[in-house]
Design an enzyme around this catalytic site. Sequence first.
Site, PDB file in Angstrom:
ATOM      1  N   HIS A  55       0.843  -1.270   0.050  1.00 26.03           N
ATOM      2  CA  HIS A  55      -0.130  -0.013  -0.215  1.00 26.03           C
ATOM      3  C   HIS A  55       1.113   1.350   0.064  1.00 26.03           C
ATOM      4  O   HIS A  55       0.505   2.219   0.563  1.00 26.03           O
ATOM      5  CB  HIS A  55      -0.872  -0.080   1.145  1.00 26.03           C
ATOM      6  CG  HIS A  55      -2.027  -1.004   1.112  1.00 26.03           C
ATOM      7  ND1 HIS A  55      -3.167  -0.654   0.198  1.00 26.03           N
ATOM      8  CD2 HIS A  55      -2.412  -2.225   1.675  1.00 26.03           C
ATOM      9  CE1 HIS A  55      -3.976  -1.781   0.191  1.00 26.03           C
ATOM     10  NE2 HIS A  55      -3.748  -2.246   0.946  1.00 26.03           N
ATOM     11  N   GLU A 158      -7.474 -11.796   5.380  1.00 21.84           N
ATOM     12  CA  GLU A 158      -8.181 -10.552   5.296  1.00 21.84           C
ATOM     13  C   GLU A 158      -9.433 -10.522   4.378  1.00 21.84           C
ATOM     14  O   GLU A 158      -9.837  -9.570   3.884  1.00 21.84           O
ATOM     15  CB  GLU A 158      -7.280  -9.372   4.894  1.00 21.84           C
ATOM     16  CG  GLU A 158      -6.366  -9.664   3.868  1.00 21.84           C
ATOM     17  CD  GLU A 158      -5.100  -8.550   3.681  1.00 21.84           C
ATOM     18  OE1 GLU A 158      -5.017  -7.418   4.371  1.00 21.84           O
ATOM     19  OE2 GLU A 158      -4.403  -8.676   2.621  1.00 21.84           O
ATOM     20  N   ASP A 184      -8.932  -4.573   5.616  1.00 23.10           N
ATOM     21  CA  ASP A 184      -9.526  -5.113   4.309  1.00 23.10           C
ATOM     22  C   ASP A 184     -10.721  -6.380   4.876  1.00 23.10           C
ATOM     23  O   ASP A 184     -11.725  -6.422   4.035  1.00 23.10           O
ATOM     24  CB  ASP A 184      -8.294  -6.110   3.505  1.00 23.10           C
ATOM     25  CG  ASP A 184      -7.823  -5.325   2.773  1.00 23.10           C
ATOM     26  OD1 ASP A 184      -8.601  -4.568   1.784  1.00 23.10           O
ATOM     27  OD2 ASP A 184      -6.612  -4.986   2.846  1.00 23.10           O
TER      28      ASP A 184
HETATM   29  C1  3PY Z   1      -5.602  -4.393   6.458  1.00 24.77           C
HETATM   30  O1  3PY Z   1      -6.135  -3.921   7.635  1.00 24.77           O
HETATM   31  O2  3PY Z   1      -6.223  -4.805   5.652  1.00 24.77           O
HETATM   32  C2  3PY Z   1      -4.124  -4.525   6.378  1.00 24.77           C
HETATM   33  O3  3PY Z   1      -3.619  -4.955   5.581  1.00 24.77           O
HETATM   34  C3  3PY Z   1      -3.400  -3.824   7.530  1.00 24.77           C
HETATM   35  O4  3PY Z   1      -1.939  -4.136   7.410  1.00 24.77           O
HETATM   36 MG    MG Z   2      -5.008  -5.348   3.979  1.00 29.55          MG
END
Ligand code: 3PY
Ligand code: MG
Length: 265
Positions: A55, A158, A184
Amino acid sequence: MENRSRNYGGFMRNVIDAIRTRKICIGSWIQINSPTVAEIMASLDYDWIAVDCEHTDITITEFSNIIRAMHGRKSIPFIRVRENDELAIRQALDMGAQGIIVPMVHTADQARKAVLAAKYPPEGIRGFCFSRMNDWGVNFDEYAQKANDSITVVVMIESKEAVNNIDEILEVQGVDGVFIGPYDMSGSYGCVGQIDNDLIIQAQKKVIESCNRYNKSAGIHIVLPTEQNITDAIEKGFKFIALGVDVVYLRESAKRAIEIIKDIK
Ligand code: 3PY
Ligand code: MG
């Protein structure tokens, strides 16, 4: 933890062993594209620091210089690779990452793909070459022998799909632990940004219970750390925990100082 490595390929076993034996292992996160920030972060008492190439605008060349800045300091360098990609993982490891955190792993096949990319044959398909990790060939044999057992592979959980597939993902040999991306995950469960929503808490519980059964470390990124959420995470059974992000630390302390002045004026 005393973490200094003899050379780039001199793995700092205590962190790797902590993850594999499910001891608490605390890291932090870098999103600022700066070796100076990395020097500062790696000089604190975090066991590991992950450089986020998913990111951010941090390229593999910049990652390489960030890793140089961390060398010989207290924290070992991890990377969140930009994606679950064979070459992204190979270059990250050759440039000095001692552990990879692979985003968006939703299935056992995707977890297997990440492990294969991170391991030399016969366990995987990582290519051999001179690189920083074998001191440009000087320690080629030693590194080639140790690398498969010494590089940490953590996959990110995630999504709802990943939570549903958690047992199969944990069964993949070579996955040392899993790491929850709460934001996510909240998107995937339809409650964007509500990382304390009951759906997310229940999903985390399921991941921790599976990790307990498979004897693997459950991890989480506490993006905005507080005494309360750190204590809660440890009580819930998380072991591999990232605290904060450099951007948050910078903003919060800069904000605090200007607020103090506002109160005085
Ligand atoms: C998320 O919260 O999706 C992340 O990737 C945090 O690092
Ligand atoms: Mg993430």
